[in-house]
Motif scaffolding. Structure first.
Motif, PDB file in Angstrom:
ATOM      1  N   ALA A   3      -4.457  72.117 103.597  1.00 15.71           N
ATOM      2  CA  ALA A   3      -4.632  73.431 104.234  1.00 15.71           C
ATOM      3  C   ALA A   3      -3.685  74.459 103.618  1.00 15.71           C
ATOM      4  O   ALA A   3      -2.699  74.105 102.955  1.00 15.71           O
ATOM      5  CB  ALA A   3      -4.347  73.304 105.738  1.00 15.71           C
ATOM      6  N   ILE A   4      -4.028  75.720 103.867  1.00 20.50           N
ATOM      7  CA  ILE A   4      -3.163  76.833 103.463  1.00 20.50           C
ATOM      8  C   ILE A   4      -2.634  77.474 104.745  1.00 20.50           C
ATOM      9  O   ILE A   4      -3.407  77.763 105.664  1.00 20.50           O
ATOM     10  CB  ILE A   4      -3.968  77.864 102.635  1.00 20.50           C
ATOM     11  CG1 ILE A   4      -4.461  77.221 101.331  1.00 20.50           C
ATOM     12  CG2 ILE A   4      -3.131  79.105 102.346  1.00 20.50           C
ATOM     13  CD1 ILE A   4      -5.487  78.053 100.583  1.00 20.50           C
ATOM     14  N   GLY A  11      -0.062  92.289 106.044  1.00 25.63           N
ATOM     15  CA  GLY A  11      -1.412  91.929 105.579  1.00 25.63           C
ATOM     16  C   GLY A  11      -1.557  91.535 104.122  1.00 25.63           C
ATOM     17  O   GLY A  11      -2.575  90.964 103.742  1.00 25.63           O
ATOM     18  N   PHE A  12      -0.550  91.825 103.273  1.00 23.00           N
ATOM     19  CA  PHE A  12      -0.732  91.530 101.842  1.00 23.00           C
ATOM     20  C   PHE A  12      -0.688  90.020 101.572  1.00 23.00           C
ATOM     21  O   PHE A  12      -1.492  89.495 100.799  1.00 23.00           O
ATOM     22  CB  PHE A  12       0.324  92.271 101.001  1.00 23.00           C
ATOM     23  CG  PHE A  12       0.223  93.760 101.130  1.00 23.00           C
ATOM     24  CD1 PHE A  12      -0.781  94.458 100.482  1.00 23.00           C
ATOM     25  CD2 PHE A  12       1.108  94.477 101.924  1.00 23.00           C
ATOM     26  CE1 PHE A  12      -0.907  95.841 100.616  1.00 23.00           C
ATOM     27  CE2 PHE A  12       1.002  95.849 102.076  1.00 23.00           C
ATOM     28  CZ  PHE A  12      -0.006  96.532 101.419  1.00 23.00           C
ATOM     29  N   THR A  13       0.216  89.321 102.247  1.00 17.56           N
ATOM     30  CA  THR A  13       0.286  87.861 102.090  1.00 17.56           C
ATOM     31  C   THR A  13      -1.002  87.232 102.612  1.00 17.56           C
ATOM     32  O   THR A  13      -1.539  86.282 102.022  1.00 17.56           O
ATOM     33  CB  THR A  13       1.501  87.310 102.863  1.00 17.56           C
ATOM     34  OG1 THR A  13       2.658  88.054 102.463  1.00 17.56           O
ATOM     35  CG2 THR A  13       1.724  85.837 102.595  1.00 17.56           C
ATOM     36  N   LYS A  14      -1.497  87.773 103.696  1.00 10.96           N
ATOM     37  CA  LYS A  14      -2.757  87.278 104.261  1.00 10.96           C
ATOM     38  C   LYS A  14      -3.903  87.440 103.247  1.00 10.96           C
ATOM     39  O   LYS A  14      -4.740  86.557 103.090  1.00 10.96           O
ATOM     40  CB  LYS A  14      -3.070  88.042 105.554  1.00 10.96           C
ATOM     41  CG  LYS A  14      -4.266  87.518 106.288  1.00 10.96           C
ATOM     42  CD  LYS A  14      -4.493  88.268 107.574  1.00 10.96           C
ATOM     43  CE  LYS A  14      -5.712  87.709 108.281  1.00 10.96           C
ATOM     44  NZ  LYS A  14      -6.289  88.638 109.217  1.00 10.96           N
ATOM     45  N   GLN A  15      -3.899  88.574 102.541  1.00  8.46           N
ATOM     46  CA  GLN A  15      -4.955  88.786 101.529  1.00  8.46           C
ATOM     47  C   GLN A  15      -4.918  87.695 100.463  1.00  8.46           C
ATOM     48  O   GLN A  15      -5.946  87.135 100.083  1.00  8.46           O
ATOM     49  CB  GLN A  15      -4.781  90.139 100.853  1.00  8.46           C
ATOM     50  CG  GLN A  15      -5.252  91.315 101.679  1.00  8.46           C
ATOM     51  CD  GLN A  15      -4.986  92.644 100.948  1.00  8.46           C
ATOM     52  OE1 GLN A  15      -5.067  92.730  99.723  1.00  8.46           O
ATOM     53  NE2 GLN A  15      -4.652  93.667 101.709  1.00  8.46           N
ATOM     54  N   LEU A  20      -7.056  82.627  98.177  1.00  7.71           N
ATOM     55  CA  LEU A  20      -6.829  81.228  97.784  1.00  7.71           C
ATOM     56  C   LEU A  20      -7.750  80.294  98.557  1.00  7.71           C
ATOM     57  O   LEU A  20      -8.285  79.339  98.004  1.00  7.71           O
ATOM     58  CB  LEU A  20      -5.383  80.835  98.063  1.00  7.71           C
ATOM     59  CG  LEU A  20      -4.376  81.104  96.947  1.00  7.71           C
ATOM     60  CD1 LEU A  20      -2.965  80.784  97.423  1.00  7.71           C
ATOM     61  CD2 LEU A  20      -4.697  80.274  95.700  1.00  7.71           C
ATOM     62  N   SER A  21      -7.922  80.577  99.837  1.00  5.88           N
ATOM     63  CA  SER A  21      -8.794  79.752 100.663  1.00  5.88           C
ATOM     64  C   SER A  21     -10.232  79.842 100.148  1.00  5.88           C
ATOM     65  O   SER A  21     -10.937  78.826 100.035  1.00  5.88           O
ATOM     66  CB  SER A  21      -8.692  80.214 102.117  1.00  5.88           C
ATOM     67  OG  SER A  21      -9.636  79.566 102.898  1.00  5.88           O
ATOM     68  N   ALA A  22     -10.665  81.075  99.800  1.00  2.00           N
ATOM     69  CA  ALA A  22     -12.030  81.259  99.290  1.00  2.00           C
ATOM     70  C   ALA A  22     -12.206  80.521  97.962  1.00  2.00           C
ATOM     71  O   ALA A  22     -13.244  79.931  97.697  1.00  2.00           O
ATOM     72  CB  ALA A  22     -12.323  82.745  99.120  1.00  2.00           C
ATOM     73  N   LYS A  23     -11.179  80.563  97.100  1.00  2.00           N
ATOM     74  CA  LYS A  23     -11.290  79.936  95.767  1.00  2.00           C
ATOM     75  C   LYS A  23     -11.253  78.418  95.849  1.00  2.00           C
ATOM     76  O   LYS A  23     -11.855  77.742  95.025  1.00  2.00           O
ATOM     77  CB  LYS A  23     -10.125  80.396  94.867  1.00  2.00           C
ATOM     78  CG  LYS A  23     -10.213  81.834  94.444  1.00  2.00           C
ATOM     79  CD  LYS A  23     -10.438  81.912  92.948  1.00  2.00           C
ATOM     80  CE  LYS A  23     -10.776  83.326  92.531  1.00  2.00           C
ATOM     81  NZ  LYS A  23     -11.738  83.375  91.432  1.00  2.00           N
ATOM     82  N   THR A  24     -10.480  77.877  96.802  1.00  2.00           N
ATOM     83  CA  THR A  24     -10.258  76.427  96.819  1.00  2.00           C
ATOM     84  C   THR A  24     -11.068  75.715  97.899  1.00  2.00           C
ATOM     85  O   THR A  24     -11.178  74.485  97.872  1.00  2.00           O
ATOM     86  CB  THR A  24      -8.764  76.120  97.095  1.00  2.00           C
ATOM     87  OG1 THR A  24      -8.413  76.680  98.377  1.00  2.00           O
ATOM     88  CG2 THR A  24      -7.873  76.700  96.026  1.00  2.00           C
ATOM     89  N   GLY A  25     -11.573  76.467  98.880  1.00  2.00           N
ATOM     90  CA  GLY A  25     -12.286  75.843  99.994  1.00  2.00           C
ATOM     91  C   GLY A  25     -11.349  75.234 101.032  1.00  2.00           C
ATOM     92  O   GLY A  25     -11.817  74.607 101.988  1.00  2.00           O
ATOM     93  N   LEU A  26     -10.036  75.410 100.858  1.00  2.00           N
ATOM     94  CA  LEU A  26      -9.098  74.849 101.836  1.00  2.00           C
ATOM     95  C   LEU A  26      -9.074  75.717 103.100  1.00  2.00           C
ATOM     96  O   LEU A  26      -9.128  76.947 103.005  1.00  2.00           O
ATOM     97  CB  LEU A  26      -7.681  74.790 101.251  1.00  2.00           C
ATOM     98  CG  LEU A  26      -7.455  73.747 100.152  1.00  2.00           C
ATOM     99  CD1 LEU A  26      -6.092  73.950  99.494  1.00  2.00           C
ATOM    100  CD2 LEU A  26      -7.565  72.344 100.721  1.00  2.00           C
TER     101      LEU A  26
END
Ligand code: FMN
Length: 168
Positions: A3-4, A11-15, A20-26
């Motif tokens: 997980a991430i 909000g920048f860290t969240k972006q 990363l979640s979208a790219k890795t599926g985590l």
């Protein structure tokens, strides 16, 4: 890595965490939600915003989860020493560490944070005032310190994604 987990103030860290979640599926969790939703000792990638060099939430996350990698998100230009400084300031030895440039959204800062950023802006402006000519990067930095803005780009995540590919 399972997980991430992230902590973001404006909000920048969240972006970055969302990209990363979208790219890795985590799956992605804000740190405070992760405590209820992830089992203790889960392998995670942790992202935290930087304040006075500290990766927010890292110490708390490290007590609960197994942190496989850490990303600090700040405003300073990335330099050769960024990661070294993050390691020293946050007492991180063995875990892979990355530094990414976030941004500034003054409207989302609280009173004290705004005052601290104003002080930071004055220090940077003063240190650059003696230079005969400013680089494009320095001008952009001054502009962002004055009016806010973002350095977030998906390409900034390439070193992290390369490391994730080789470590999985
Ligand atoms: C009070 C305060 C202290 C900060 N200290 C640092 C710092 O030590 N190093 C740095 O690079 N950025 C620092 N910043 C900038 C933030 O880390 C940067 O704006 C970051 O993108 C915020 O991420 P967020 O939008 O996820 O909260 C500071 C910002 C504030 C408000």
């Amino acid at each position: 890595m399972k997980a991430i987990v992230y902590e973001s103030n404006t909000g920048f860290t969240k972006q970055y965490a969302e990209m990363l979640s979208a790219k890795t599926g985590l799956p992605l969790y804000a740190r405070t939600d992760a405590n209820n939703q992830l089992a203790p000792k889960t392998d995670i990638l942790y992202l935290g915003w930087l304040s006075a060099g500290a990766v927010h939430g890292y110490t708390k996350a490290a007590k609960r989860f197994h942190i496989c990698g850490i990303i600090g998100v700040g405003l300073q230009d990335p330099t050769e020493d960024s990661v070294k400084e993050l390691r020293a300031r946050n007492h991180i030895d063995q875990i892979p560490v990355f530094y990414l440039q976030g941004g500034l959204d003054c409207g989302k800062l609280n009173f004290l944070q705004r005052r601290l950023m104003n002080m930071m802006r004055k220090i940077v402006t003063k240190s650059l005032a003696s230079k005969p000519e400013l680089t494009r990067q320095e001008l952009q930095h001054l502009q962002i310190l004055e009016h806010g803005g973002s350095y977030v780009k998906v390409e900034n995540l390439n070193p992290v994604l390369r490391w994730m590919e080789t470590s999985s």
